[in-house]
Design a protein around this motif. Structure first.
Motif, PDB file in Angstrom:
ATOM      1  N   LYS B 173       0.844  -1.360   0.109  1.00  0.00           N
ATOM      2  CA  LYS B 173       0.155   0.604   0.049  1.00  0.00           C
ATOM      3  C   LYS B 173       1.024   1.338  -0.156  1.00  0.00           C
ATOM      4  O   LYS B 173       0.280   2.510  -0.835  1.00  0.00           O
ATOM      5  CB  LYS B 173      -0.914   0.199   1.022  1.00  0.00           C
ATOM      6  CG  LYS B 173      -1.891  -0.930   1.788  1.00  0.00           C
ATOM      7  CD  LYS B 173      -2.673  -1.469   2.546  1.00  0.00           C
ATOM      8  CE  LYS B 173      -1.919  -1.368   3.560  1.00  0.00           C
ATOM      9  NZ  LYS B 173      -1.579  -2.900   3.513  1.00  0.00           N
ATOM     10  N   THR B 174       1.730   1.199   1.247  1.00  0.00           N
ATOM     11  CA  THR B 174       3.259   2.523   1.249  1.00  0.00           C
ATOM     12  C   THR B 174       3.251   2.858  -0.280  1.00  0.00           C
ATOM     13  O   THR B 174       3.427   4.240  -0.775  1.00  0.00           O
ATOM     14  CB  THR B 174       3.389   2.739   2.194  1.00  0.00           C
ATOM     15  OG1 THR B 174       2.878   1.699   3.614  1.00  0.00           O
ATOM     16  CG2 THR B 174       4.237   3.416   3.054  1.00  0.00           C
ATOM     17  N   THR B 175       4.332   1.813  -0.374  1.00  0.00           N
ATOM     18  CA  THR B 175       4.795   1.556  -1.840  1.00  0.00           C
ATOM     19  C   THR B 175       4.328   2.225  -2.664  1.00  0.00           C
ATOM     20  O   THR B 175       4.496   3.124  -4.122  1.00  0.00           O
ATOM     21  CB  THR B 175       5.549   0.752  -2.642  1.00  0.00           C
ATOM     22  OG1 THR B 175       6.181   0.129  -1.099  1.00  0.00           O
ATOM     23  CG2 THR B 175       6.317   0.869  -2.967  1.00  0.00           C
ATOM     24  N   ALA B 196      -2.410   7.462   7.487  1.00  0.00           N
ATOM     25  CA  ALA B 196      -3.211   7.227   8.392  1.00  0.00           C
ATOM     26  C   ALA B 196      -3.134   5.199   8.745  1.00  0.00           C
ATOM     27  O   ALA B 196      -3.888   5.351   9.490  1.00  0.00           O
ATOM     28  CB  ALA B 196      -5.020   6.925   7.690  1.00  0.00           C
ATOM     29  N   ASP B 197      -1.938   5.229   9.019  1.00  0.00           N
ATOM     30  CA  ASP B 197      -1.276   4.334   8.966  1.00  0.00           C
ATOM     31  C   ASP B 197      -0.436   4.859  10.842  1.00  0.00           C
ATOM     32  O   ASP B 197       0.689   4.979  10.477  1.00  0.00           O
ATOM     33  CB  ASP B 197      -0.447   2.989   8.459  1.00  0.00           C
ATOM     34  CG  ASP B 197       0.288   2.170   8.982  1.00  0.00           C
ATOM     35  OD1 ASP B 197      -0.494   1.825  10.283  1.00  0.00           O
ATOM     36  OD2 ASP B 197       0.727   1.257   8.655  1.00  0.00           O
ATOM     37  N   THR B 198      -1.452   4.878  11.727  1.00  0.00           N
ATOM     38  CA  THR B 198      -0.589   5.258  12.910  1.00  0.00           C
ATOM     39  C   THR B 198      -0.591   3.883  13.724  1.00  0.00           C
ATOM     40  O   THR B 198      -0.234   3.874  14.861  1.00  0.00           O
ATOM     41  CB  THR B 198      -2.415   6.105  13.909  1.00  0.00           C
ATOM     42  OG1 THR B 198      -3.331   5.088  13.825  1.00  0.00           O
ATOM     43  CG2 THR B 198      -2.081   7.215  13.429  1.00  0.00           C
ATOM     44  N   ALA B 248      -4.258   8.655   0.947  1.00  0.00           N
ATOM     45  CA  ALA B 248      -4.263   8.348   2.133  1.00  0.00           C
ATOM     46  C   ALA B 248      -3.713   6.693   2.297  1.00  0.00           C
ATOM     47  O   ALA B 248      -4.285   5.595   1.453  1.00  0.00           O
ATOM     48  CB  ALA B 248      -5.683   8.587   2.996  1.00  0.00           C
ATOM     49  N   ASP B 249      -3.072   7.168   3.093  1.00  0.00           N
ATOM     50  CA  ASP B 249      -2.889   5.366   3.311  1.00  0.00           C
ATOM     51  C   ASP B 249      -3.010   4.992   4.404  1.00  0.00           C
ATOM     52  O   ASP B 249      -3.741   5.416   5.272  1.00  0.00           O
ATOM     53  CB  ASP B 249      -1.012   5.521   3.858  1.00  0.00           C
ATOM     54  CG  ASP B 249      -0.117   4.262   4.164  1.00  0.00           C
ATOM     55  OD1 ASP B 249      -0.287   3.349   3.532  1.00  0.00           O
ATOM     56  OD2 ASP B 249       1.061   4.311   4.680  1.00  0.00           O
ATOM     57  N   THR B 250      -3.445   4.089   5.020  1.00  0.00           N
ATOM     58  CA  THR B 250      -3.988   2.715   5.793  1.00  0.00           C
ATOM     59  C   THR B 250      -3.382   1.931   5.974  1.00  0.00           C
ATOM     60  O   THR B 250      -2.175   1.045   5.579  1.00  0.00           O
ATOM     61  CB  THR B 250      -5.668   2.802   5.176  1.00  0.00           C
ATOM     62  OG1 THR B 250      -4.922   1.209   4.303  1.00  0.00           O
ATOM     63  CG2 THR B 250      -6.108   3.886   4.666  1.00  0.00           C
TER      64      THR B 250
HETATM   65 MG    MG Z   1       2.392   0.706   4.901  1.00  0.00          MG
END
Ligand code: MG
Ligand code: GTP
Lengths: 447, 365
Positions: B173-175, B196-198, B248-250
């Motif tokens: 996801k992040t990549t 938003a990946d906390t 938005a990253d989750t």
């Molecule tokens: Mg990630």
């Protein structure tokens, strides 16, 4: 959700049940179902072929013809074969005579290596060791940072230097020696098995630190490609074991079989949750059930929905929550749950059941005894077991054909369980919900 | 003995009834909100004229080619096609090796059977038996599995557009967000990334590095913060500064964790509240994933109403057939394919190019 194998067999077996022998065609159709189930569980197609052949050899023989229930025999053969294929000798971790014991973690991108490294570190700590984590994933942004945070949570120091992963690994081992840590776990960057450059790099890391254990970290959700990945990593590194991650999801995890098959090394650890402590040694029998679709929570839920009487279950749950769960409810719920099948089978589907209970040899006949004891009680006794004294105890023992000792054990256990339920927040009214009314009501009933 | 039984039963009763109630509650609200989400998406699609800037994107499309991602898959297919061209459709061995090739691509048993039976029927009707007719029948059957949908990434007419990226742990996801950020930045769009990946350790640091690399702004919070509030703050920031969009990253989440799926529902609601315009909810599927990918797609669709799929890690030896199975079952198109770890390793997906690359025989290549 895919049909589970049990359902599929049900249909075939309804046709062949009671038959003294299975024709070749019938065996074929059963084996076809097993093949389908294994493929849907992501066992590699080639591995499935070998597997089915072996089962066929074991089932078409004499023994099958003689067995009373051929269908059961086939299932048993499949399960045994699967457990066998997954198991074999387990990896016993021993420690280097001249510390540190060096562990290398490798695998594809995103399988959970970093988390598994930290979990393994915690596991070693629980074995009384003093591990050091080494962050040699210098590729993925913030990977070392992630390891540092996790190391902090596991109370395990983390070492890393920027630059070259091979040098980092080497200095990590030196550092462990210098500060007297007896286990070093080296986390490496995720890499594709077909990326020659990066595969060469990881074998350079391996050559320069000579690990005592090299683990391939495999995601339980991986599909057919598991065999290629496992083979390539095994060639580059000579693996000692496998760590299977993300088993808390609902993937069947057929990869466990594929990987075991091509690498010939045991699955050593499984990772079953987001918490660092969610990490355990591997149990082949559990995995066999899961791959066959006979052991997961979703199956259990579906089964519960199918077989349980909604009203009775809801009533039971309400009484549990309200702290009013008595022997009457216990009997009623027990009869419900029994509909779901053999106790041991249902238990094996539940996560988090203590090992002692899971592995206990449960004799279903004993269930009848428990039922008989409770049935021999009066309603008042079931609602308030405290009133069961000497003479009542004797009457119940006689009525149920058991002994007073058995009655006593049952009562004591039930009481302990009530306590446990309360501490789990299931058995007692929660403080916020507690109303004076309810408390009164409870008291009245006790009297 | 009795001890064990009582303990076991009480445990069972407690756990079973809890599961049972949770699953029942979970399921009904799931279906309700799931269909509400879908309903809403449909309405909005009609009400708003959605502006697409596909041309701009394809102009700046990264140099990576779908062939980069398919080298391995092509090998196994071209070997198969090679033998096929020399054979006839009456040869059972050919059908068996087709079955094996499709299964090895993680297409799944159902679709594999569908493709094979469809091809067989077609050939029977045409009465042809030669290998090249067989190959084109198969191609046709595969082509039919792709939905007839728009694969362009959608932007809203008014700023800011919001894209939400979701999926299980570690799929990329992040990549992919880093790559998307590079893609839209190359178009001159101004982007803020929402961390938003906390939950996962150092997830925000990872996204921040991508923000720096691609010249995007970022909104992040402290570990454990409410992800919805991060999305909210990002939207506010985008609106205040006149940015074009929020990506938005989750946190990675297994679709079996109902509390986390609920969190995702909430995240989606935040992402579609004024002044935001949520136009894409992209589910990331890892090409190495097996049949569980289908379950993932189903569950994420229910919880967050996905609009497109991103298939990652196609540069490995895995073939990613599960994405096609997901597209077929859910009618949600594969929009993007990831073929590496660099910013430009993201390709806009086209079924025809994909099949061309996959099915060209050794001598075409
Ligand atoms: Mg990630
Ligand atoms: N080879 C290859 N690697 C990829 C691709 N996409 C992502 N990765 C790698 O996969 C790993 C995981 O990627 P992330 O972007 O951190 O995945 P994520 O889904 O955000 O992970 P979590 O947030 O932990 O759930 C990283 O090492 C990435 O570099 C791809 O298309 N090809």
């Amino acid at each position: 959700m895919f049909d589970n194998l049990t359902d599929r067999f049900e249909e075939i077996f309804s046709r062949i049940r009671g038959k003294g022998r299975l024709s070749e065609a019938e065996v074929d159709s059963v084996l076809r179902e097993i093949r389908a189930a294994l493929i849907e569980a992501d066992v590699n197609v080639g591995v499935v072929r070998t597997f089915i052949e072996r089962v066929r050899e074991n089932t078409v023989g004499e023994e099958l013809q003689r067995s009373l229930s051929p269908a059961q025999h086939v299932i048993k053969a499949v399960n045994a074969e699967l457990t066998n294929a997954l198991g074999g000798e387990n990896l016993k971790i021993t420690y280097a005579s001249r510390p540190p014991t060096i562990v290398l973690m490798a695998g594809l991108q995103g399988v959970g290596k970093t988390t598994a490294a930290a979990k393994l570190a915690l596991w070693f700590r629980h074995q009384g060791r003093n591990p050091l984590l080494v962050g040699a994933d210098l590729q993925r942004p913030a990977a070392v940072e992630q390891l540092r945070v996790l190391g902090g949570q596991a109370h395990v120091p983390v070492f890393s230097v920027e630059g070259d992963p091979v040098k980092t690994a080497v200095s990590g081992v030196e550092e462990a020696r210098r500060i007297g840590r007896d286990v070093v776990i080296v986390d490496t960057a995720g890499r594709l098995s077909i990326d020659e450059e990066l595969m060469a790099e990881v074998s350079r890391i391996s050559d320069s630190i000579s690990p005592n254990y090299t683990f391939l970290v495999v995601d339980a959700m991986i599909g057919q490609d598991a065999v290629n990945t496992a083979r390539e990593f095994n060639e580059a590194l000579t693996l000692d074991g496998i760590i299977l991650t993300k088993l808390d999801g609902d993937a069947r995890g057929g990869a466990a079989l594929s990987v075991r098959h091509v690498v010939g090394k045991p699955i050593t650890f499984v990772s079953t949750g987001e918490k660092l402590a969610d990490f355990d040694l591997f149990y082949p029998d559990r995995m066999a059930n899961r791959i066959l679709g006979m052991g997961d929570v979703l199956t259990l839920i579906e089964q519960a929905e199918r077989t349980l009487d909604k009203e009775v279950t809801e009533k039971g749950a309400k009484r549990l929550k309200g702290g009013k769960f008595d022997l009457e409810d216990f009997l009623e719920q027990m009869q419900q749950v029994k509909k779901m099948g053999p106790l041991k089978g249902v238990l094996s589907m539940l996560p988090g059941v203590p090992k002692e209970i899971r592995n206990a040899d449960i004799n279903e006949k004993e269930l009848v005894k428990v039922e008989a004891i409770i049935s021999s009680m009066t309603r008042a006794e079931r609602a308030n077991p405290d009133i069961i004294e000497g003479s009542r105890r004797l009457r119940i023992a006689k009525g149920s054909g058991t002994t007073t000792a058995a009655v006593g054990t049952l009562l004591k256990q039930f009481k302990d369980m009530q306590k446990m339920m309360r501490s789990m927040g299931m058995g007692g009214p929660s403080p916020t919900k507690k109303s004076p009314n309810r408390a009164n009501h409870k008291k009245k009933k006790r009297r | 003995m009795i001890t064990v039984i009582v303990v076991a039963f009480v445990l069972l009763i407690v756990i079973v009834s809890t599961f049972y109630l949770v699953s029942r509650r979970g399921r009904s609200s799931l279906t309700a909100s799931g269909s509400a989400v879908l309903e809403k998406t449909r309405e909005e699609g009609a009400a708003e004229t959605i502006h697409k800037s596909q041309e701009a994107i394809s102009e700046l499309a990264p140099p990576a080619d779908i062939r980069k991602g398919l080298s391995r898959a092509r090998l196994s297919f071209s070997r198969l096609l090679g033998t096929m061209l020399g054979g006839t459709s009456s040869d059972q061995v050919l059908w068996d090796s087709l079955e094996e090739t499709l299964l090895l691509s993680d297409l799944g048993l159902e679709l594999t059977t569908k493709v094979i039976e469809g091809s067989r029927k077609e050939l029977e009707m045409a009465g042809t038996i030669d290998g090249s007719a067989m190959a084109s029948a198969i191609r046709m059957q595969l082509r039919n599995l792709f939905v007839d949908a728009d694969r362009e990434l959608e932007y809203s007419e008014e700023k800011p557009t919001v894209w939400l990226v979701v999926g299980v742990n570690g799929v990329g996801k992040t990549t992919s967000i880093g790559k998307l950020s590079a893609m839209v930045a190359a178009e001159g769009k101004r982007v803020v990334l929402a961390a938003a990946d906390t939950f996962r350790a150092a997830a925000a640091d990872q996204l921040e590095m991508w923000a720096q690399r691609t010249g995007a702004d970022i909104v992040r919070s402290v570990p454990g913060a409410d992800p919805s509030s991060v999305v909210y703050d990002s939207i506010q920031k985008a609106a205040a500064r006149g940015y074009d969009m929020v990506i938005a990253d989750t946190a990675g989440r297994l679709h079996t964790k109902s509390n986390l799926m609920d969190e995702l529902r909430k995240l989606r609601r935040t992402a579609e509240r004024e002044p935001a315009h949520l136009t894409e909810v992209l589910l990331v599927l890892d090409a190495t994933t097996g049949q569980n990918g289908l379950v993932q797609a189903r569950e994420f669709a229910k919880a967050a109403g996905i609009t497109g799929l991103i298939l990652t890690k196609l540069d490995g030896s895995a073939k990613g057939g599960i994405a096609l199975a997901a597209e077929w079952e859910l009618g949600v198109p594969i929009k993007l394919v990831g073929v590496g770890e660099k910013a430009n390793d993201l390709i806009l997906f086209s079924p025809d190019e994909f099949l061309d690359a996959l099915l060209e025989t050794a001598d075409d290549a």
